[in-house]
Write an enzyme that holds these catalytic residues in place. Sequence first.
Site, PDB file in Angstrom:
ATOM      1  N   LYS A  13      -2.272  52.582  35.425  1.00 62.89           N
ATOM      2  CA  LYS A  13      -1.505  52.974  36.622  1.00 62.89           C
ATOM      3  C   LYS A  13      -0.287  53.810  36.220  1.00 62.89           C
ATOM      4  CE  LYS A  13      -0.667  48.677  37.817  1.00 62.89           C
ATOM      5  NZ  LYS A  13      -1.333  48.000  36.704  1.00 62.89           N
ATOM      6  N   ARG A  88       1.527  44.071  45.193  1.00 62.70           N
ATOM      7  CA  ARG A  88       0.699  43.266  44.300  1.00 62.70           C
ATOM      8  C   ARG A  88       0.167  42.031  45.002  1.00 62.70           C
ATOM      9  NH1 ARG A  88       2.868  45.123  39.184  1.00 62.70           N
ATOM     10  NH2 ARG A  88       1.620  44.239  37.536  1.00 62.70           N
ATOM     11  N   ARG A 127      -0.921  48.739  23.127  1.00 63.53           N
ATOM     12  CA  ARG A 127       0.096  49.537  23.821  1.00 63.53           C
ATOM     13  C   ARG A 127       1.462  49.409  23.141  1.00 63.53           C
ATOM     14  NH1 ARG A 127       1.293  48.890  30.087  1.00 63.53           N
ATOM     15  NH2 ARG A 127       1.421  46.699  29.521  1.00 63.53           N
ATOM     16  N   ARG A 160       5.509  45.456  24.189  1.00 66.96           N
ATOM     17  CA  ARG A 160       6.108  44.648  25.255  1.00 66.96           C
ATOM     18  C   ARG A 160       5.781  43.173  25.018  1.00 66.96           C
ATOM     19  NH1 ARG A 160       4.561  47.458  30.936  1.00 66.96           N
ATOM     20  NH2 ARG A 160       3.914  45.332  31.423  1.00 66.96           N
ATOM     21  N   ARG A 171      -2.096  37.372  32.984  1.00 74.32           N
ATOM     22  CA  ARG A 171      -1.838  38.465  33.937  1.00 74.32           C
ATOM     23  C   ARG A 171      -3.142  38.894  34.610  1.00 74.32           C
ATOM     24  NH1 ARG A 171       1.169  42.606  30.194  1.00 74.32           N
ATOM     25  NH2 ARG A 171       1.272  43.945  32.031  1.00 74.32           N
TER      26      ARG A 171
HETATM   27  P1  AP5 Z   1      -0.604  51.895  31.320  1.00 76.05           P
HETATM   28  O1  AP5 Z   1      -0.658  53.248  31.963  1.00 76.05           O
HETATM   29  O2  AP5 Z   1       0.692  51.451  30.754  1.00 76.05           O
HETATM   30  O3  AP5 Z   1      -1.215  50.811  32.311  1.00 76.05           O
HETATM   31  P2  AP5 Z   1      -0.579  50.074  33.556  1.00 76.05           P
HETATM   32  O4  AP5 Z   1      -1.706  49.846  34.509  1.00 76.05           O
HETATM   33  O5  AP5 Z   1       0.615  50.828  34.057  1.00 76.05           O
HETATM   34  O6  AP5 Z   1      -0.160  48.719  32.854  1.00 76.05           O
HETATM   35  P3  AP5 Z   1       1.084  47.771  33.033  1.00 76.05           P
HETATM   36  O7  AP5 Z   1       0.941  46.668  32.015  1.00 76.05           O
HETATM   37  O8  AP5 Z   1       2.367  48.540  32.993  1.00 76.05           O
HETATM   38  O9  AP5 Z   1       0.834  47.222  34.409  1.00 76.05           O
HETATM   39  P4  AP5 Z   1       1.265  45.910  34.929  1.00 76.05           P
HETATM   40  O10 AP5 Z   1       0.850  46.167  36.309  1.00 76.05           O
HETATM   41  O11 AP5 Z   1       0.787  44.657  34.370  1.00 76.05           O
HETATM   42  O12 AP5 Z   1       2.820  45.884  34.507  1.00 76.05           O
HETATM   43  P5  AP5 Z   1       4.118  46.212  35.320  1.00 76.05           P
HETATM   44  O13 AP5 Z   1       5.057  46.851  34.407  1.00 76.05           O
HETATM   45  O14 AP5 Z   1       3.779  46.874  36.619  1.00 76.05           O
HETATM   46  O15 AP5 Z   1      -1.738  51.881  30.204  1.00 76.05           O
HETATM   47  C1  AP5 Z   1      -1.922  50.747  29.356  1.00 76.05           C
HETATM   48  C2  AP5 Z   1      -2.300  51.208  27.947  1.00 76.05           C
HETATM   49  O16 AP5 Z   1      -3.610  51.738  27.959  1.00 76.05           O
HETATM   50  C3  AP5 Z   1      -1.389  52.323  27.386  1.00 76.05           C
HETATM   51  O17 AP5 Z   1      -1.209  52.111  26.022  1.00 76.05           O
HETATM   52  C4  AP5 Z   1      -2.187  53.605  27.662  1.00 76.05           C
HETATM   53  O18 AP5 Z   1      -1.867  54.620  26.730  1.00 76.05           O
HETATM   54  C5  AP5 Z   1      -3.610  53.095  27.517  1.00 76.05           C
HETATM   55  N1  AP5 Z   1      -4.560  53.791  28.388  1.00 76.05           N
HETATM   56  C6  AP5 Z   1      -4.413  54.015  29.722  1.00 76.05           C
HETATM   57  N2  AP5 Z   1      -5.483  54.682  30.213  1.00 76.05           N
HETATM   58  C7  AP5 Z   1      -6.325  54.844  29.150  1.00 76.05           C
HETATM   59  C8  AP5 Z   1      -7.616  55.461  28.993  1.00 76.05           C
HETATM   60  N3  AP5 Z   1      -8.255  56.031  30.013  1.00 76.05           N
HETATM   61  N4  AP5 Z   1      -8.187  55.442  27.751  1.00 76.05           N
HETATM   62  C9  AP5 Z   1      -7.547  54.873  26.703  1.00 76.05           C
HETATM   63  N5  AP5 Z   1      -6.328  54.297  26.788  1.00 76.05           N
HETATM   64  C10 AP5 Z   1      -5.732  54.283  27.991  1.00 76.05           C
HETATM   65  O19 AP5 Z   1       4.613  44.744  35.689  1.00 76.05           O
HETATM   66  C11 AP5 Z   1       5.054  43.835  34.690  1.00 76.05           C
HETATM   67  C12 AP5 Z   1       5.386  42.513  35.342  1.00 76.05           C
HETATM   68  O20 AP5 Z   1       6.428  42.702  36.326  1.00 76.05           O
HETATM   69  C13 AP5 Z   1       4.255  41.850  36.109  1.00 76.05           C
HETATM   70  O21 AP5 Z   1       3.408  41.087  35.274  1.00 76.05           O
HETATM   71  C14 AP5 Z   1       5.053  40.981  37.098  1.00 76.05           C
HETATM   72  O22 AP5 Z   1       5.548  39.827  36.468  1.00 76.05           O
HETATM   73  C15 AP5 Z   1       6.238  41.866  37.441  1.00 76.05           C
HETATM   74  N6  AP5 Z   1       6.007  42.689  38.656  1.00 76.05           N
HETATM   75  C16 AP5 Z   1       5.954  44.049  38.694  1.00 76.05           C
HETATM   76  N7  AP5 Z   1       5.713  44.462  39.949  1.00 76.05           N
HETATM   77  C17 AP5 Z   1       5.623  43.336  40.717  1.00 76.05           C
HETATM   78  C18 AP5 Z   1       5.360  43.118  42.089  1.00 76.05           C
HETATM   79  N8  AP5 Z   1       5.138  44.131  42.949  1.00 76.05           N
HETATM   80  N9  AP5 Z   1       5.322  41.834  42.523  1.00 76.05           N
HETATM   81  C19 AP5 Z   1       5.549  40.800  41.692  1.00 76.05           C
HETATM   82  N10 AP5 Z   1       5.781  40.942  40.375  1.00 76.05           N
HETATM   83  C20 AP5 Z   1       5.821  42.199  39.893  1.00 76.05           C
END
Ligand code: AP5
Length: 213
Positions: A13, A88, A127, A160, A171
């Site tokens: 994402k 979410r 990552r 991270r 997760r």
């Molecule tokens: P990346 O692009 O970083 O993936 P992502 O989907 O953004 O992953 P996140 O871990 O950031 O998402 P998340 O939703 O768990 O975390 P968030 O920070 O939102 O890609 C991942 C890896 O794969 C990278 O290394 C990339 O290079 C690689 N990659 C990507 N595409 C690829 C491909 N096609 N081929 C090969 N490699 C690839 O949230 C963190 C925490 O915050 C949550 O767990 C929760 O506790 C809290 N939180 C955040 N938002 C909310 C909400 N709305 N409500 C409640 N809690 C929340």
Amino acid sequence: MKIIMLGAPGAGKGTRAAVAAAHYNMPHISTGDIFRANLKEGTELGLRAKEYMDAGELVPDELTVEILLSRVTQKDCEGGYILDGFPRTIRQAEVLEAELKKLDDKIDFAIDIDVPDDVIEVRMTGRRVCTKCGATYHIVHAPTAKDGICDACGGEVVQRKDDAPETVRQRLRVYHEQTQPLIAFYKERGILKWIDGCGPLDDALADVIRVLE
Ligand code: AP5
């Protein structure tokens, strides 16, 4: 244009939202990044969110919704934005929909990035993120030119805490229970788009443009 990026943790994402936001010249709003920035600054919000994030749980809606709504009502969001990691839960989606409706506004597209759980687990453990500018890398698929140093800003690149294997599995459990139902929610509204998240990273922008245009 107002876009939501849906998908499991690690589906890509953030990677896709970042390139699409640059292409369409719109803010990229990640609730995860907002919480991490607050934690870095030592705010109460950051410290409260950390407990949940480190455990692989969702931060409660009462902390998340308000911060998101205050962000999307800022001036730079008038022309549109890309939400990454929000909503979410069905409740978050309903509140967002209701608040936008009050402004005679709506979300235009929700893009689901589909990746199987086993691929996610491999991705997350590889990552790395920049502690300074937040740029994302992967030790195999998207490495930094110099080990541990961000290509974009020269900051330190680290793993991270919530990318530890057991936390990633938690997760994913939370995603399937609480977030995946949003796919049906946006499908019912006729705005759901789909991307195969296993395609090459070089196609990240092209994939988004293809489903939107
Ligand atoms: P990346 O692009 O970083 O993936 P992502 O989907 O953004 O992953 P996140 O871990 O950031 O998402 P998340 O939703 O768990 O975390 P968030 O920070 O939102 O890609 C991942 C890896 O794969 C990278 O290394 C990339 O290079 C690689 N990659 C990507 N595409 C690829 C491909 N096609 N081929 C090969 N490699 C690839 O949230 C963190 C925490 O915050 C949550 O767990 C929760 O506790 C809290 N939180 C955040 N938002 C909310 C909400 N709305 N409500 C409640 N809690 C929340």
